[in-house]
Design a protein around this motif. Structure first.
Motif, mmCIF file in Angstrom:
data_model
loop_
_atom_site.group_PDB
_atom_site.id
_atom_site.type_symbol
_atom_site.label_atom_id
_atom_site.label_comp_id
_atom_site.label_asym_id
_atom_site.label_seq_id
_atom_site.Cartn_x
_atom_site.Cartn_y
_atom_site.Cartn_z
ATOM 1 N N LEU A 141 0.575 -1.016 -0.188
ATOM 2 C CA LEU A 141 0.353 0.203 -0.540
ATOM 3 C C LEU A 141 1.068 1.658 -0.494
ATOM 4 C CD1 LEU A 141 -2.911 -1.279 2.380
ATOM 5 C CD2 LEU A 141 -3.054 -1.105 -0.167
ATOM 6 N N GLY A 142 1.760 1.219 0.537
ATOM 7 C CA GLY A 142 3.068 2.253 0.576
ATOM 8 C C GLY A 142 3.896 2.530 -0.311
ATOM 9 N N ARG A 143 4.241 1.400 -0.908
ATOM 10 C CA ARG A 143 4.807 1.860 -1.969
ATOM 11 C C ARG A 143 4.934 0.498 -3.777
ATOM 12 N NH1 ARG A 143 6.558 6.563 -1.110
ATOM 13 N NH2 ARG A 143 8.087 6.321 1.302
ATOM 14 N N ARG A 144 3.858 0.533 -3.485
ATOM 15 C CA ARG A 144 3.887 0.004 -4.803
ATOM 16 C C ARG A 144 2.388 0.598 -5.642
ATOM 17 N NH1 ARG A 144 6.488 -4.849 -3.003
ATOM 18 N NH2 ARG A 144 5.657 -5.615 -1.773
ATOM 19 N N GLU A 148 1.748 -3.327 -9.448
ATOM 20 C CA GLU A 148 2.460 -4.118 -8.771
ATOM 21 C C GLU A 148 1.638 -4.825 -7.283
ATOM 22 O OE1 GLU A 148 6.672 -1.401 -10.253
ATOM 23 O OE2 GLU A 148 4.875 -1.815 -7.960
#
Lengths: 254, 254
Positions: A141-144, A148
Motif C-alpha cells: 500500500l505504501g510503495r507499490r 504491482e
DNA sequence: CGTTTTCTTGACAGGGATCAACACTAGTGG
DNA sequence: CCACTAGTGTTGATCCCTGTCAAGAAAACG
C-alpha cells in the motif's frame, strides 16, 4: 484432512495425534453466505473462527464511508491469532464467498498445545506468517503501484492456496470482485479494472470467470517485487530449532 | 520503573514481583546511534530487543530502492512479539534516534510468564496492541489522504508515548525527519512538507525544532478519523476476564 | 426475460510525485 | 572563529498516476 491441518503441516511436523485433535476441533462446521458477517466488533475472541472452505476478510469502515480490507482469509486461515488473550474483536470479519468455518474452542486448543510442542510450533508459525502478510500489505500500500499491488497479491494468493493443499497448477479460483480488490489494495474499482487489463495485455495473467491463471510466474514476481520468503512455506523443514524433517511434500519453487 | 514496565502496566495489573523481574530483564542496556541497525534480516529472534529510550523502526527496502517503514517503535516497545517461535527476523530494525535498548532473553521471559498470569496477560495485550497498530497503518495507507495520515500518526504517537509514561501535556518529541515521515506514511518528503504546512495553517498542530504540539485534539481526531480504541489504553481495567482494578493512574480522555 | 450486479470505457479533475533550486541548520575541521 | 560540508526544510513548476463522474455493455440471477 482439511485445509486447516494441511496448512499447519507447513509450520511443524505434526504428529498423528496432533492431526486427530485438530481435525476433531474442526468437526462441527458452520456456514455463512456471501457477504454475511462471521464476526463483528465486540464479539468475544474466546472461540476462534477458522475458514475451512471459501474466502473471508477482515475490514474496517471509515467515518467517510470508505472501506479497507485489512486481511484476506483463505481456506485454512484462523481469523484471530491463536492464544491471544481474551479481548473483543475490533474489526468486522465477513464472508467474501459462501464460507464453511469452525469456531475452535480457545480453551481446548490451548490445553492440547501445552501437551504438544509440535502443535504449539505450528500455531506460532501461523501467527508469524499472518503477521508477515500484514506487513507485506503495508509495503504494498505504501510503495507499490496499482499493477504491482495486483501482481503481488496474485502471487501471494496462489502460494497461500497451495499451502492449504489446494492445487493451482491449472490456475486457481479468484472470487473477488473488482470492488473487493479495490478495497483490499487501497484503489478504485475503475483503476483496478484498468490495471488488470494492463497485466492481461502484458501476458502475465489471465483472469476471467472468477478464475485466475498466472501465465508468467517469474515475470509477474519480478514486476511486483514478490519474494515468497515472508510466507515461510517450508518452515517445518528449515526452522532454526532443527526440527526433524518428516514432511513428504514440499512447495519447491518457493 | 522504565518505559517498558510502564507500558505493560496498561495491559494487566502487574504484581510487584512481575515488575521486579521485568526490570531485572532490562537491567543491562545497550546503545545504538541514530541510523544504526538494531537487527538485520537473518538475526535470530531468541533475544527480543526492547526500546527503553529513543525511537526505532522496522522497515523494508524494495528492489527499486523505495523504503517503507512498517512499524514505529517508541520507548517501551518490543521489536518482536513476545514468545514468538524461534525464527529469523525478516526485516531491518533501525534506530531513528540514539537508542537505549535491552535484549530480553526469550527463555527467561517465557519461564517467568508460566508462573505469572498477570505478566502473561500483559505480554499478550502488548501483542494485541502491536497488531492493531499495524492494521491501523494498513487502513491509513489504503484510505487516508496525506494530511489525514499525518494527523492520525500524531494522535497515535502522543497516546503511545503517554502509555509509556512520557508526559505529553506540553507537547512531545517528534524526532522524525520529513524523509522518515514520508517512508512511514507512504508519501514523498515534499508532499509531507506541504501537508504539514496545511495542518499548521489550520491551527491543528505546531511542529518545530523536533517538538510536536497538538493544538486542537478533537479537531485533529475528527479530521484524521482517529479512534483510540484500537490501542486498548486501559485494558487492565476493562478486560473481558474482569481482572481486579488496581491501577492508580489512567489515561482518561482515551 | 427483466433486474441487479459487475465489468468496461471515456472524459476530466486532482492529489501526490518528480525535478530542481535555494535557504537553513548543524556538525567538522582548519 | 569561520569556512566547509551534508543533511534537512521550503518553495515553485510541471507531470502523471489514480480518483471521480457518468454511462453503456456484459454477466449473473431469480
Amino acid at each position: 484432512m482439511n485445509a486447516f491441518v494441511n496448512k499447519l503441516c507447513r509450520g511443524a511436523p505434526l504428529t498423528e495425534a496432533d492431526k486427530t485433535v485438530l481435525l476433531d476441533l474442526t468437526r462441527s462446521v458452520r456456514r455463512a453466505e456471501k457477504g454475511r458477517d462471521i464476526a463483528v466488533p465486540g464479539d468475544s475472541s474466546r472461540s476462534l473462527p477458522v475458514i475451512l472452505r471459501g474466502w473471508a476478510c477482515r475490514y474496517q469502515v471509515l467515518a467517510n464511508g470508505k472501506r479497507q480490507i485489512v486481511m484476506l482469509y483463505l481456506p485454512g486461515d484462523m481469523c484471530e491469532p491463536f492464544g491471544l488473550l481474551p479481548h473483543f474483536i475490533d474489526d468486522n470479519i465477513a464472508a467474501l464467498t459462501p464460507v464453511s468455518f469452525s469456531t475452535l474452542s480457545q480453551d481446548v486448543l490451548r490445553t492440547w498445545v501445552e501437551r504438544s510442542p509440535t502443535c504449539k510450533q505450528a500455531l506460532w508459525w501461523d501467527l508469524l506468517v499472518a503477521t508477515n502478510i500484514e506487513r507485506a500489505q503495508i509495503v504494498s500500500l505504501g510503495r507499490r503501484s496499482a499493477a504491482e499491488r495486483l501482481g503481488h497479491l496474485f502471487c501471494e494468493i496462489e502460494l497461500r492456496l497451495r499451502m492449504a493443499g489446494i492445487p493451482t497448477e491449472s490456475g486457481c479460483d479468484m472470487p473477488l470482485t473488482q470492488v473487493e480488490l479495490a478495497d483490499l489494495l487501497g484503489l478504485t474499482p475503475v483503476h483496478v479494472n484498468r490495471s488488470l487489463q494492463d497485466l492481461r495485455k502484458a501476458g502475465l495473467i489471465s483472469l476471467e470467470n472468477r478464475r485466475l491463471i498466472i501465465r508468467e510466474h517469474q515475470e509477474l514476481r519480478d514486476l511486483s517485487d514478490f519474494d515468497p520468503c515472508y510466507l515461510h512455506v517450508n518452515y517445518a523443514q528449515t526452522s532454526p530449532e532443527g526440527w526433524p524433517h518428516s514432511l513428504s511434500e514440499t512447495i519447491d519453487d518457493a
